[in-house]
Design a protein around this motif. Structure first.
Motif, PDB file in Angstrom:
ATOM      1  N   PHE A  81       0.550  -1.140  -0.003  1.00  0.00           N
ATOM      2  CA  PHE A  81      -0.155   0.132  -0.027  1.00  0.00           C
ATOM      3  C   PHE A  81       0.903   1.128  -0.102  1.00  0.00           C
ATOM      4  O   PHE A  81       0.129   2.439   0.199  1.00  0.00           O
ATOM      5  CB  PHE A  81      -0.862   0.026   1.148  1.00  0.00           C
ATOM      6  CG  PHE A  81      -1.639  -1.202   1.153  1.00  0.00           C
ATOM      7  CD1 PHE A  81      -3.010  -1.146   0.293  1.00  0.00           C
ATOM      8  CD2 PHE A  81      -1.825  -2.332   1.956  1.00  0.00           C
ATOM      9  CE1 PHE A  81      -3.883  -2.354   0.453  1.00  0.00           C
ATOM     10  CE2 PHE A  81      -2.287  -3.600   1.854  1.00  0.00           C
ATOM     11  CZ  PHE A  81      -3.675  -3.361   1.152  1.00  0.00           C
ATOM     12  N   VAL A  82       2.044   1.032  -0.047  1.00  0.00           N
ATOM     13  CA  VAL A  82       3.089   2.304  -0.220  1.00  0.00           C
ATOM     14  C   VAL A  82       3.276   2.738  -1.641  1.00  0.00           C
ATOM     15  O   VAL A  82       3.346   2.044  -2.582  1.00  0.00           O
ATOM     16  CB  VAL A  82       4.364   1.915   0.405  1.00  0.00           C
ATOM     17  CG1 VAL A  82       5.463   3.152   0.252  1.00  0.00           C
ATOM     18  CG2 VAL A  82       4.333   1.285   1.613  1.00  0.00           C
ATOM     19  N   ALA A  83       2.879   4.000  -1.799  1.00  0.00           N
ATOM     20  CA  ALA A  83       2.955   4.671  -3.109  1.00  0.00           C
ATOM     21  C   ALA A  83       4.196   4.507  -4.138  1.00  0.00           C
ATOM     22  O   ALA A  83       5.311   4.648  -3.120  1.00  0.00           O
ATOM     23  CB  ALA A  83       2.582   6.233  -3.125  1.00  0.00           C
ATOM     24  N   PRO A  84       4.247   4.552  -5.290  1.00  0.00           N
ATOM     25  CA  PRO A  84       5.465   4.058  -6.028  1.00  0.00           C
ATOM     26  C   PRO A  84       6.565   5.173  -5.642  1.00  0.00           C
ATOM     27  O   PRO A  84       7.924   4.688  -5.495  1.00  0.00           O
ATOM     28  CB  PRO A  84       4.956   4.268  -7.366  1.00  0.00           C
ATOM     29  CG  PRO A  84       3.711   4.259  -7.323  1.00  0.00           C
ATOM     30  CD  PRO A  84       3.157   4.418  -6.006  1.00  0.00           C
ATOM     31  N   GLU A  85       6.404   6.389  -5.598  1.00  0.00           N
ATOM     32  CA  GLU A  85       7.426   7.520  -5.537  1.00  0.00           C
ATOM     33  C   GLU A  85       7.922   7.370  -4.192  1.00  0.00           C
ATOM     34  O   GLU A  85       8.963   7.613  -3.857  1.00  0.00           O
ATOM     35  CB  GLU A  85       6.770   8.818  -5.833  1.00  0.00           C
ATOM     36  CG  GLU A  85       5.653   9.351  -4.583  1.00  0.00           C
ATOM     37  CD  GLU A  85       4.176   8.934  -4.838  1.00  0.00           C
ATOM     38  OE1 GLU A  85       3.438   9.552  -4.410  1.00  0.00           O
ATOM     39  OE2 GLU A  85       4.169   8.149  -5.874  1.00  0.00           O
ATOM     40  N   CYS A  86       7.292   6.946  -3.161  1.00  0.00           N
ATOM     41  CA  CYS A  86       7.938   6.899  -1.938  1.00  0.00           C
ATOM     42  C   CYS A  86       8.977   5.652  -1.647  1.00  0.00           C
ATOM     43  O   CYS A  86      10.023   5.676  -1.186  1.00  0.00           O
ATOM     44  CB  CYS A  86       6.914   6.612  -0.710  1.00  0.00           C
ATOM     45  SG  CYS A  86       5.723   7.764  -0.583  1.00  0.00           S
ATOM     46  N   LEU A  87       8.453   4.365  -2.592  1.00  0.00           N
ATOM     47  CA  LEU A  87       9.239   3.127  -2.609  1.00  0.00           C
ATOM     48  C   LEU A  87      10.599   3.655  -3.305  1.00  0.00           C
ATOM     49  O   LEU A  87      11.597   2.898  -3.205  1.00  0.00           O
ATOM     50  CB  LEU A  87       8.500   2.087  -3.299  1.00  0.00           C
ATOM     51  CG  LEU A  87       7.450   1.438  -2.514  1.00  0.00           C
ATOM     52  CD1 LEU A  87       6.861   0.307  -3.325  1.00  0.00           C
ATOM     53  CD2 LEU A  87       8.073   0.854  -1.138  1.00  0.00           C
ATOM     54  N   ALA A  88      10.343   4.577  -4.268  1.00  0.00           N
ATOM     55  CA  ALA A  88      11.625   4.743  -5.108  1.00  0.00           C
ATOM     56  C   ALA A  88      12.703   5.908  -4.336  1.00  0.00           C
ATOM     57  O   ALA A  88      13.521   6.286  -5.017  1.00  0.00           O
ATOM     58  CB  ALA A  88      11.173   5.656  -6.726  1.00  0.00           C
ATOM     59  N   GLY A  89      12.008   6.278  -3.387  1.00  0.00           N
ATOM     60  CA  GLY A  89      12.847   7.503  -2.533  1.00  0.00           C
ATOM     61  C   GLY A  89      12.944   8.765  -3.336  1.00  0.00           C
ATOM     62  O   GLY A  89      13.786   9.541  -3.101  1.00  0.00           O
ATOM     63  N   GLU A  90      11.981   8.853  -4.113  1.00  0.00           N
ATOM     64  CA  GLU A  90      11.890  10.337  -4.570  1.00  0.00           C
ATOM     65  C   GLU A  90      11.817  11.442  -3.754  1.00  0.00           C
ATOM     66  O   GLU A  90      10.939  11.224  -2.749  1.00  0.00           O
ATOM     67  CB  GLU A  90      10.876  10.497  -5.764  1.00  0.00           C
ATOM     68  CG  GLU A  90      11.240   9.460  -7.108  1.00  0.00           C
ATOM     69  CD  GLU A  90       9.991   9.473  -7.814  1.00  0.00           C
ATOM     70  OE1 GLU A  90       8.960  10.303  -7.901  1.00  0.00           O
ATOM     71  OE2 GLU A  90       9.928   8.562  -8.755  1.00  0.00           O
ATOM     72  N   GLY A  91      12.267  12.495  -3.665  1.00  0.00           N
ATOM     73  CA  GLY A  91      11.871  13.631  -2.851  1.00  0.00           C
ATOM     74  C   GLY A  91      10.865  14.311  -3.307  1.00  0.00           C
ATOM     75  O   GLY A  91      10.338  14.718  -4.486  1.00  0.00           O
TER      76      GLY A  91
END
Length: 175
Positions: free
Chosen positions: A93-103
């Motif tokens: 349930f974690v959004a892709p941008e969070c998993l990618a470590g994007e700022g």
């Protein structure tokens, strides 16, 4: 004195949303609406839940939905939150941008919660989100869920938009 922190919250008794017996599709949708309202309140204060999933929503004896799990987001450094959650819980349930470590700019971070809410509802409905890693995945409701909803396309559209990989392509506000 040791730099530790704690959070005091009201005790709320209830059943985790993913454990509510015989959860009809229309009721699942109705229970997620106040969750979206709670996320909008957080976003309005510049905050992100960061850990939204069906097990972080309680349904009380009065039938109301309560968002829980705020402590996880409050006590982890922003950059480590999503990876730590995935490592600790295997959460999908974690959004892709969070998993990618994007700022992600703080003003846009709430869109990760919107993605998580859409994924939670899709899971509760038994919907297929495919391909899950596509920029614009399609949401297919199972026939039983579609048949029990008043207007399945009206639900499917926001679910698909909220599942966009690029957070800037998700809705500009909470539905």
């Amino acid at each position: 004195p040791d730099g530790g922190a704690f959070m005091v919250m009201e005790y709320t008794e209830g059943t985790r949303l993913d454990r509510v017996a015989d959860l009809e599709p229309a009721r699942a949708v109705a229970l997620m609406l106040p969750v979206l309202d709670a996320l909008a309140v957080l976003a309005g204060k510049g905050l992100q839940h960061g850990n939204l999933s069906p097990d972080n929503v309680l349904v009380g004896a009065d039938g109301r939905a309560w968002v829980t799990g705020l402590g996880t987001a409050a006590f982890r450094p922003a950059g480590s939150l999503a990876r730590a959650l995935l490592d600790d819980t295997g959460s999908t349930f974690v959004a892709p941008e969070c998993l990618a470590g994007e700022g992600v700019p703080a003003a846009e971070a709430w869109r990760g919660d919107l993605w998580s809410a859409a994924r939670a509802l899709a899971t509760l409905l038994g919907a297929e989100v495919a391909p899950a890693d596509a920029p614009a995945p399609a949401v297919t409701l199972p026939p039983t869920a579609a048949a029990s909803l008043a207007d399945p396309p009206q639900l499917r559209g926001p679910l698909e938009l909220s599942h966009r990989a690029d957070q800037r392509e998700r809705p500009a506000s909470h539905p």
